[in-house]
Design an enzyme around this catalytic site. Structure first.
Site, PDB file in Angstrom:
ATOM      1  N   TYR A 212       0.793  -1.230   0.000  1.00  0.00           N
ATOM      2  CA  TYR A 212       0.000   0.000   0.000  1.00  0.00           C
ATOM      3  C   TYR A 212       0.824   1.277   0.000  1.00  0.00           C
ATOM      4  O   TYR A 212       0.379   2.306  -0.492  1.00  0.00           O
ATOM      5  CB  TYR A 212      -0.986   0.007   1.178  1.00  0.00           C
ATOM      6  CG  TYR A 212      -0.365   0.079   2.552  1.00  0.00           C
ATOM      7  CD1 TYR A 212      -0.171   1.291   3.204  1.00  0.00           C
ATOM      8  CD2 TYR A 212       0.015  -1.079   3.223  1.00  0.00           C
ATOM      9  CE1 TYR A 212       0.381   1.349   4.470  1.00  0.00           C
ATOM     10  CE2 TYR A 212       0.554  -1.029   4.495  1.00  0.00           C
ATOM     11  CZ  TYR A 212       0.752   0.177   5.111  1.00  0.00           C
ATOM     12  OH  TYR A 212       1.299   0.220   6.371  1.00  0.00           O
TER      13      TYR A 212
ATOM     14  N   ASP B 207      -5.221  -3.896   2.349  1.00  0.00           N
ATOM     15  CA  ASP B 207      -4.044  -3.055   2.118  1.00  0.00           C
ATOM     16  C   ASP B 207      -3.570  -3.135   0.662  1.00  0.00           C
ATOM     17  O   ASP B 207      -3.046  -2.172   0.106  1.00  0.00           O
ATOM     18  CB  ASP B 207      -2.888  -3.478   3.025  1.00  0.00           C
ATOM     19  CG  ASP B 207      -3.107  -3.111   4.488  1.00  0.00           C
ATOM     20  OD1 ASP B 207      -4.010  -2.297   4.768  1.00  0.00           O
ATOM     21  OD2 ASP B 207      -2.375  -3.640   5.345  1.00  0.00           O
TER      22      ASP B 207
ATOM     23  N   HIS C 251     -10.683  -6.683   7.522  1.00  0.00           N
ATOM     24  CA  HIS C 251      -9.441  -6.027   7.105  1.00  0.00           C
ATOM     25  C   HIS C 251      -8.564  -6.977   6.284  1.00  0.00           C
ATOM     26  O   HIS C 251      -7.970  -6.581   5.281  1.00  0.00           O
ATOM     27  CB  HIS C 251      -8.681  -5.499   8.317  1.00  0.00           C
ATOM     28  CG  HIS C 251      -7.574  -4.569   7.948  1.00  0.00           C
ATOM     29  ND1 HIS C 251      -7.793  -3.394   7.275  1.00  0.00           N
ATOM     30  CD2 HIS C 251      -6.224  -4.655   8.109  1.00  0.00           C
ATOM     31  CE1 HIS C 251      -6.638  -2.780   7.052  1.00  0.00           C
ATOM     32  NE2 HIS C 251      -5.674  -3.533   7.545  1.00  0.00           N
ATOM     33  N   LYS C 252      -8.500  -8.224   6.705  1.00  0.00           N
ATOM     34  CA  LYS C 252      -7.776  -9.268   5.973  1.00  0.00           C
ATOM     35  C   LYS C 252      -8.422 -10.609   6.318  1.00  0.00           C
ATOM     36  O   LYS C 252      -9.094 -10.745   7.349  1.00  0.00           O
ATOM     37  CB  LYS C 252      -6.289  -9.340   6.391  1.00  0.00           C
ATOM     38  CG  LYS C 252      -5.481  -8.085   6.198  1.00  0.00           C
ATOM     39  CD  LYS C 252      -4.037  -8.280   6.680  1.00  0.00           C
ATOM     40  CE  LYS C 252      -3.252  -6.966   6.624  1.00  0.00           C
ATOM     41  NZ  LYS C 252      -1.846  -7.136   7.081  1.00  0.00           N
TER      42      LYS C 252
ATOM     43  N   TYR D 216      -7.565 -11.654   9.677  1.00  0.00           N
ATOM     44  CA  TYR D 216      -8.173 -10.866  10.757  1.00  0.00           C
ATOM     45  C   TYR D 216      -9.697 -10.947  10.633  1.00  0.00           C
ATOM     46  O   TYR D 216     -10.358  -9.971  10.278  1.00  0.00           O
ATOM     47  CB  TYR D 216      -7.702  -9.405  10.694  1.00  0.00           C
ATOM     48  CG  TYR D 216      -6.216  -9.231  10.891  1.00  0.00           C
ATOM     49  CD1 TYR D 216      -5.527  -9.970  11.855  1.00  0.00           C
ATOM     50  CD2 TYR D 216      -5.492  -8.320  10.122  1.00  0.00           C
ATOM     51  CE1 TYR D 216      -4.152  -9.808  12.033  1.00  0.00           C
ATOM     52  CE2 TYR D 216      -4.129  -8.154  10.293  1.00  0.00           C
ATOM     53  CZ  TYR D 216      -3.458  -8.902  11.248  1.00  0.00           C
ATOM     54  OH  TYR D 216      -2.096  -8.741  11.420  1.00  0.00           O
TER      55      TYR D 216
ATOM     56  N   ASP E 223      -7.863   1.829   9.023  1.00  0.00           N
ATOM     57  CA  ASP E 223      -6.942   1.819   7.884  1.00  0.00           C
ATOM     58  C   ASP E 223      -7.641   1.367   6.601  1.00  0.00           C
ATOM     59  O   ASP E 223      -7.377   1.876   5.508  1.00  0.00           O
ATOM     60  CB  ASP E 223      -5.772   0.849   8.116  1.00  0.00           C
ATOM     61  CG  ASP E 223      -5.199   0.859   9.515  1.00  0.00           C
ATOM     62  OD1 ASP E 223      -5.942   1.148  10.468  1.00  0.00           O
ATOM     63  OD2 ASP E 223      -4.009   0.534   9.662  1.00  0.00           O
TER      64      ASP E 223
ATOM     65  N   ARG F 148      -2.406   7.754  13.556  1.00  0.00           N
ATOM     66  CA  ARG F 148      -2.435   7.452  12.129  1.00  0.00           C
ATOM     67  C   ARG F 148      -3.720   6.727  11.723  1.00  0.00           C
ATOM     68  O   ARG F 148      -4.188   6.891  10.591  1.00  0.00           O
ATOM     69  CB  ARG F 148      -1.207   6.639  11.699  1.00  0.00           C
ATOM     70  CG  ARG F 148      -1.163   6.461  10.185  1.00  0.00           C
ATOM     71  CD  ARG F 148       0.213   6.149   9.636  1.00  0.00           C
ATOM     72  NE  ARG F 148       0.693   4.823   9.934  1.00  0.00           N
ATOM     73  CZ  ARG F 148       1.820   4.552  10.582  1.00  0.00           C
ATOM     74  NH1 ARG F 148       2.567   5.549  11.043  1.00  0.00           N
ATOM     75  NH2 ARG F 148       2.212   3.317  10.795  1.00  0.00           N
TER      76      ARG F 148
ATOM     77  N   GLY G 181      -5.887   9.329  11.028  1.00  0.00           N
ATOM     78  CA  GLY G 181      -5.396   9.987   9.814  1.00  0.00           C
ATOM     79  C   GLY G 181      -5.836   9.263   8.554  1.00  0.00           C
ATOM     80  O   GLY G 181      -6.289   9.891   7.590  1.00  0.00           O
ATOM     81  N   TRP G 182      -5.728   7.934   8.566  1.00  0.00           N
ATOM     82  CA  TRP G 182      -6.212   7.149   7.426  1.00  0.00           C
ATOM     83  C   TRP G 182      -7.690   7.444   7.176  1.00  0.00           C
ATOM     84  O   TRP G 182      -8.120   7.605   6.021  1.00  0.00           O
ATOM     85  CB  TRP G 182      -6.067   5.656   7.692  1.00  0.00           C
ATOM     86  CG  TRP G 182      -4.702   5.044   7.728  1.00  0.00           C
ATOM     87  CD1 TRP G 182      -4.203   4.210   8.705  1.00  0.00           C
ATOM     88  CD2 TRP G 182      -3.651   5.127   6.746  1.00  0.00           C
ATOM     89  NE1 TRP G 182      -2.930   3.799   8.400  1.00  0.00           N
ATOM     90  CE2 TRP G 182      -2.569   4.343   7.191  1.00  0.00           C
ATOM     91  CE3 TRP G 182      -3.542   5.806   5.530  1.00  0.00           C
ATOM     92  CZ2 TRP G 182      -1.387   4.212   6.470  1.00  0.00           C
ATOM     93  CZ3 TRP G 182      -2.356   5.684   4.808  1.00  0.00           C
ATOM     94  CH2 TRP G 182      -1.294   4.900   5.277  1.00  0.00           C
TER      95      TRP G 182
END
Length: 410
Positions: free
Chosen positions: A71, A121, A165-166, A169, A176, A251, A254-255
């Site tokens: 990413y 990602d 997310h994955k 996970y 994110d 962060r 932030g994402w």
């Protein structure tokens, strides 16, 4: 006595000539230090050239030792594309192109990418292909984009439709993930999906991700969002009642901010979901300014600025700066937030940016990485976030710094 005076005069003259010579040599040495990055350029271009100096091969961005589809190149090279559009320097375009050229073969297969990992990602670097394909018309880039879009169609979901997310996970949504996947998904739908019903379905699905992360991860008291949410509540990092992780990571927020201002570029003006996201962006802005430090920067753990071990962190700060500046420019946020962005940017220059003798620009105090679960297990504790690696020039900071610099025209 006269002889002695004569020797003293000669010694003084010799010493003076030696000092003069040393000064001259030192000045010559200083003059010889070539400015790899000219200081008369704007900060966006200066940081871009600095990254190109650090990583001559774009496939090794993020301090890699071997090429990988990941990413961070998607983030940084998308910022580079915006600089290229302003400067039209061919070497910038060539650098962006080199990443896709190396990682995607003639059949459109993406090196190191595995669809079965269902990793959000991996979608982010699809933004590079969205940029390159209209300019090059190379079929392999289109095929690679189609592969990434097929991942979005098969991505496992929570019971209410939120993307895991994955694959590794399960049942988890992370902040994110919205930045990694949703801008790509929305732009791909706009530019490449012909069937109107299918296009609308994707737009609705994109908006749903923001609706769900707000529903599950937002703390009503502070307005901040927790880094992760586990629907199963089985993870050790997850609150057994809410499923949320413990802390507000800079962060992570932030994402999320960047995801909102970027995805709005691709949602149609008449889509009802736009109003949702603009509302969430304004709530986000209200919460974020409450935890901004006097320096203009933000803390690694956002709401615990005075706690021992916490530090003013670069990547989250650059992301917030970009989010506020773009949000104001596009009319999503009140103009007062431009002052917040300006203060943050000044704080970055004063506290976290250094320039080497050769002109190369460094962004310091970047959190290298942070996540939840996995092996070794990341428990999402305060101690975990403050003890992860801190380094300079992490692309998760340099990319947003370029974007923020462009937005503020610095």
């Amino acid at each position: 006595m006269k002889t002695s005076t004569k020797y003293i005069a000669l010694f003084t003259l010799a010493l003076s000539l030696t000092v003069t010579s040393c000064k001259k040599n030192k000045a010559e040495e200083t003059a010889k230090v070539e400015k790899i990055v000219p200081e008369n350029l704007k900060w966006s271009e200066r940081m871009m050239l600095s990254e190109m100096e650090r990583f001559p091969k774009p496939s090794l961005l993020d301090f890699r030792t071997s090429p990988k589809w990941s990413y961070t190149p998607g983030l940084v090279l998308s910022a580079f594309a915006k600089v290229y559009e302003k400067t039209n320097h061919k070497k910038y375009f060539d650098y962006i192109y080199a990443y896709a050229d190396e990682l995607i073969d003639s059949t459109g297969s993406i090196a190191t990418y595995k669809l079965e990992k269902q990793n959000l990602d991996m979608i982010k670097s699809g933004d590079v292909l969205l940029y390159l394909y209209p300019k090059t018309k190379e079929e392999r880039f289109l095929k690679a984009m189609q592969t990434l879009n097929s991942q979005m169609e098969s991505q496992p979901k929570t019971s209410d439709g939120g993307y895991w997310h994955k694959e590794i996970y399960p049942h988890q949504m992370w902040l994110d993930g919205l930045y990694m996947a949703e801008p790509f998904h929305a732009q791909y739908a706009r530019d490449f999906i012909k069937d109107e019903a299918e296009k609308q379905k994707i737009y609705n699905d994109v908006v749903l991700q923001f609706d769900l992360i707000q529903k599950h991860s937002r703390d009503e008291k502070s307005g901040l969002l927790y880094h992760g949410w586990d629907e199963s509540k089985e993870q050790r990092w997850a609150n057994k009642e809410t499923g949320n992780s413990q802390h507000f990571w800079s962060r992570g927020m932030g994402w999320y901010g960047m995801a909102m201002v970027d995805v709005l570029d691709f949602l149609p003006e008449n889509h009802p979901g736009r109003a949702h996201i603009i509302k969430y962006l304004n709530q986000f802005a209200e919460a974020i300014i409450k935890v901004q430090d006097e320096s203009g920067l933000w803390w690694q753990v956002l709401d615990q600025g005075n706690r021992e071990g916490n530090y003013l962190e670069a990547t989250g700060t650059t992301m917030f700066t970009y989010t506020f500046a773009k949000g104001v420019r596009k009319g999503y946020l009140d103009k007062k937030y431009l002052e917040v962005a300006e203060k943050a940017y000044a704080g970055l220059l004063e506290n976290l940016i250094t320039v080497e003798e050769n002109g190369v620009v460094n962004l310091n105090k970047c959190c290298g990485v942070a996540g939840l679960g996995g092996k070794p297990y990341r428990d999402g504790s305060y101690e975990y976030y403050i003890n992860e690696m801190i380094r300079s020039n992490d692309p998760k900071g340099t990319g947003p710094f370029i974007l923020a610099s462009l937005e503020l025209n610095k």
